[in-house]
Design a protein around this motif. Structure first.
Motif, PDB file in Angstrom:
ATOM      1  N   UNK A 256     -11.917  -0.488  -4.692  1.00  0.00           N
ATOM      2  CA  UNK A 256     -11.684  -0.611  -3.302  1.00  0.00           C
ATOM      3  C   UNK A 256      -9.809  -0.921  -3.403  1.00  0.00           C
ATOM      4  N   UNK A 257      -9.553  -1.602  -4.422  1.00  0.00           N
ATOM      5  CA  UNK A 257      -8.290  -1.680  -4.808  1.00  0.00           C
ATOM      6  C   UNK A 257      -7.269  -0.328  -5.087  1.00  0.00           C
ATOM      7  N   UNK A 258      -8.203   0.559  -5.625  1.00  0.00           N
ATOM      8  CA  UNK A 258      -7.646   2.068  -5.723  1.00  0.00           C
ATOM      9  C   UNK A 258      -7.483   2.433  -4.460  1.00  0.00           C
ATOM     10  N   UNK A 259      -8.519   2.573  -3.706  1.00  0.00           N
ATOM     11  CA  UNK A 259      -8.646   3.208  -2.348  1.00  0.00           C
ATOM     12  C   UNK A 259      -7.419   2.581  -1.474  1.00  0.00           C
ATOM     13  N   UNK A 260      -7.054   1.217  -1.590  1.00  0.00           N
ATOM     14  CA  UNK A 260      -5.979   0.767  -0.954  1.00  0.00           C
ATOM     15  C   UNK A 260      -4.670   1.445  -1.162  1.00  0.00           C
ATOM     16  N   UNK A 261      -4.569   1.378  -2.601  1.00  0.00           N
ATOM     17  CA  UNK A 261      -3.327   2.039  -3.252  1.00  0.00           C
ATOM     18  C   UNK A 261      -3.143   3.250  -2.864  1.00  0.00           C
ATOM     19  N   UNK A 262      -4.154   4.135  -2.655  1.00  0.00           N
ATOM     20  CA  UNK A 262      -4.120   5.678  -2.275  1.00  0.00           C
ATOM     21  C   UNK A 262      -3.666   5.812  -0.938  1.00  0.00           C
ATOM     22  N   UNK A 263      -4.425   4.800  -0.101  1.00  0.00           N
ATOM     23  CA  UNK A 263      -3.955   5.252   1.435  1.00  0.00           C
ATOM     24  C   UNK A 263      -2.511   4.675   1.777  1.00  0.00           C
TER      25      UNK A 263
ATOM     26  N   UNK B 122      -0.405   7.408   3.749  1.00  0.00           N
ATOM     27  CA  UNK B 122       0.824   7.013   4.495  1.00  0.00           C
ATOM     28  C   UNK B 122       1.969   7.363   4.258  1.00  0.00           C
ATOM     29  N   UNK B 123       2.414   7.481   2.696  1.00  0.00           N
ATOM     30  CA  UNK B 123       3.547   7.909   2.077  1.00  0.00           C
ATOM     31  C   UNK B 123       3.591   9.274   2.546  1.00  0.00           C
ATOM     32  N   UNK B 124       2.575  10.051   2.507  1.00  0.00           N
ATOM     33  CA  UNK B 124       2.824  11.634   2.846  1.00  0.00           C
ATOM     34  C   UNK B 124       3.133  11.818   4.237  1.00  0.00           C
TER      35      UNK B 124
ATOM     36  N   UNK C 118      -2.670  11.432  13.079  1.00  0.00           N
ATOM     37  CA  UNK C 118      -2.199  10.842  11.695  1.00  0.00           C
ATOM     38  C   UNK C 118      -1.526   9.635  11.416  1.00  0.00           C
ATOM     39  N   UNK C 119      -0.700   9.448  12.265  1.00  0.00           N
ATOM     40  CA  UNK C 119      -0.009   8.078  12.026  1.00  0.00           C
ATOM     41  C   UNK C 119      -1.043   7.130  12.307  1.00  0.00           C
ATOM     42  N   UNK C 120      -1.927   7.121  13.287  1.00  0.00           N
ATOM     43  CA  UNK C 120      -2.756   5.621  13.452  1.00  0.00           C
ATOM     44  C   UNK C 120      -3.778   5.638  12.252  1.00  0.00           C
ATOM     45  N   UNK C 121      -4.300   6.780  11.792  1.00  0.00           N
ATOM     46  CA  UNK C 121      -5.272   6.710  10.562  1.00  0.00           C
ATOM     47  C   UNK C 121      -4.326   6.305   9.447  1.00  0.00           C
ATOM     48  N   UNK C 122      -3.200   6.815   9.140  1.00  0.00           N
ATOM     49  CA  UNK C 122      -2.539   6.332   7.981  1.00  0.00           C
ATOM     50  C   UNK C 122      -2.231   5.151   7.975  1.00  0.00           C
ATOM     51  N   UNK C 123      -1.999   4.189   9.017  1.00  0.00           N
ATOM     52  CA  UNK C 123      -1.528   2.810   9.193  1.00  0.00           C
ATOM     53  C   UNK C 123      -2.876   2.073   9.123  1.00  0.00           C
ATOM     54  N   UNK C 124      -3.923   2.564   9.714  1.00  0.00           N
ATOM     55  CA  UNK C 124      -5.213   1.680   9.678  1.00  0.00           C
ATOM     56  C   UNK C 124      -6.006   1.741   8.533  1.00  0.00           C
ATOM     57  N   UNK C 125      -5.980   2.802   7.585  1.00  0.00           N
ATOM     58  CA  UNK C 125      -6.825   2.774   6.424  1.00  0.00           C
ATOM     59  C   UNK C 125      -6.219   1.743   5.440  1.00  0.00           C
ATOM     60  N   UNK C 126      -5.071   1.599   5.242  1.00  0.00           N
ATOM     61  CA  UNK C 126      -4.605   0.470   4.121  1.00  0.00           C
ATOM     62  C   UNK C 126      -5.317  -1.033   4.921  1.00  0.00           C
ATOM     63  N   UNK C 127      -5.156  -1.221   6.228  1.00  0.00           N
ATOM     64  CA  UNK C 127      -5.633  -2.124   6.751  1.00  0.00           C
ATOM     65  C   UNK C 127      -7.037  -2.528   6.288  1.00  0.00           C
ATOM     66  N   UNK C 128      -7.917  -1.554   6.653  1.00  0.00           N
ATOM     67  CA  UNK C 128      -9.395  -1.560   6.307  1.00  0.00           C
ATOM     68  C   UNK C 128      -9.678  -1.712   4.850  1.00  0.00           C
ATOM     69  N   UNK C 129      -8.667  -1.098   3.912  1.00  0.00           N
ATOM     70  CA  UNK C 129      -8.973  -1.583   2.658  1.00  0.00           C
ATOM     71  C   UNK C 129      -8.680  -2.935   2.140  1.00  0.00           C
TER      72      UNK C 129
ATOM     73  N   UNK D   8     -14.778   9.680   8.029  1.00  0.00           N
ATOM     74  CA  UNK D   8     -13.341  10.198   8.061  1.00  0.00           C
ATOM     75  C   UNK D   8     -13.203  11.489   7.525  1.00  0.00           C
ATOM     76  N   UNK D   9     -14.010  12.228   6.723  1.00  0.00           N
ATOM     77  CA  UNK D   9     -14.036  13.390   6.343  1.00  0.00           C
ATOM     78  C   UNK D   9     -14.482  14.057   7.407  1.00  0.00           C
ATOM     79  N   UNK D  10     -15.565  13.825   8.197  1.00  0.00           N
ATOM     80  CA  UNK D  10     -15.995  14.345   9.038  1.00  0.00           C
ATOM     81  C   UNK D  10     -15.156  14.853  10.330  1.00  0.00           C
ATOM     82  N   UNK D  11     -14.517  13.859  10.520  1.00  0.00           N
ATOM     83  CA  UNK D  11     -13.375  13.721  11.613  1.00  0.00           C
ATOM     84  C   UNK D  11     -12.042  14.860  11.256  1.00  0.00           C
ATOM     85  N   UNK D  12     -11.878  14.621  10.054  1.00  0.00           N
ATOM     86  CA  UNK D  12     -10.781  15.501   9.380  1.00  0.00           C
ATOM     87  C   UNK D  12     -11.167  16.930   9.512  1.00  0.00           C
ATOM     88  N   UNK D  13     -12.399  17.405   9.607  1.00  0.00           N
ATOM     89  CA  UNK D  13     -13.100  18.829   9.439  1.00  0.00           C
ATOM     90  C   UNK D  13     -12.841  19.304  10.806  1.00  0.00           C
TER      91      UNK D  13
END
Length: 140
Positions: free
Chosen positions: A22-29, A35-37, A52-63, A95-100
């Motif tokens: 989960x820490x790795x997931x948080x670091x990646x997001x 988010x960085x991308x 993309x902005x909303x998802x990129x901000x929310x995923x680290x919070x979820x982590x 997450x992957x389903x929505x992205x598809x």
């Protein structure tokens, strides 16, 4: 409030692996993978949509939330363990389903999000392992 239980060493090791994932997931997001991308792409003048902005901000919070829930599971909370276990299955699919869905996000973003989900997929497998099934048996 949960109290510390006598989880077996195998269960504690498995939960420590869950926490690291989960820490790795948080670091990646939070870094170049998500988010960085989005920040870099937007800064270079390319199109970045609101999704993309909303998802990129929310995923680290979820982590962060997942990390806290995992800490409760490490303290012996069956309810917290169930939440982590359930979210680890639902999140990658959602997450992957929505992205598809065509037009929601560009392919590079879907790939970045999929990479972020790999540690969460690992959590789904870890929480279904023998050590944690024994430590947190199903009620009834």
């Amino acid at each position: 409030m949960t109290t510390k239980t006598n989880l077996q060493p195998e269960a504690l090791r498995a939960l420590a692996s869950v926490r690291r994932s989960i820490t790795l997931y948080g670091a990646l997001t939070a870094t170049a993978t998500a988010l960085g991308a989005v920040v870099v792409v937007a800064a270079t003048g390319h199109t970045v949509n609101t999704f993309m902005w909303v998802r990129a901000v929310l995923l680290p919070v979820i982590a962060y939330v997942l990390h806290r829930i995992t800490a409760s599971a490490e303290a012996g909370s069956r309810r917290a363990f169930d939440r982590v276990s359930t979210l680890a299955v639902i999140m990658p699919i959602a997450i992957i389903g929505v992205d598809l869905i065509p037009g929601v996000c560009p392919p590079w973003y879907a790939v970045a999000q999929t990479l972020c989900m790999l540690p969460v997929i690992r959590v789904a497998f870890l929480t279904r392992g023998a050590a944690l099934k024994t430590a947190f048996p199903k009620a009834g």
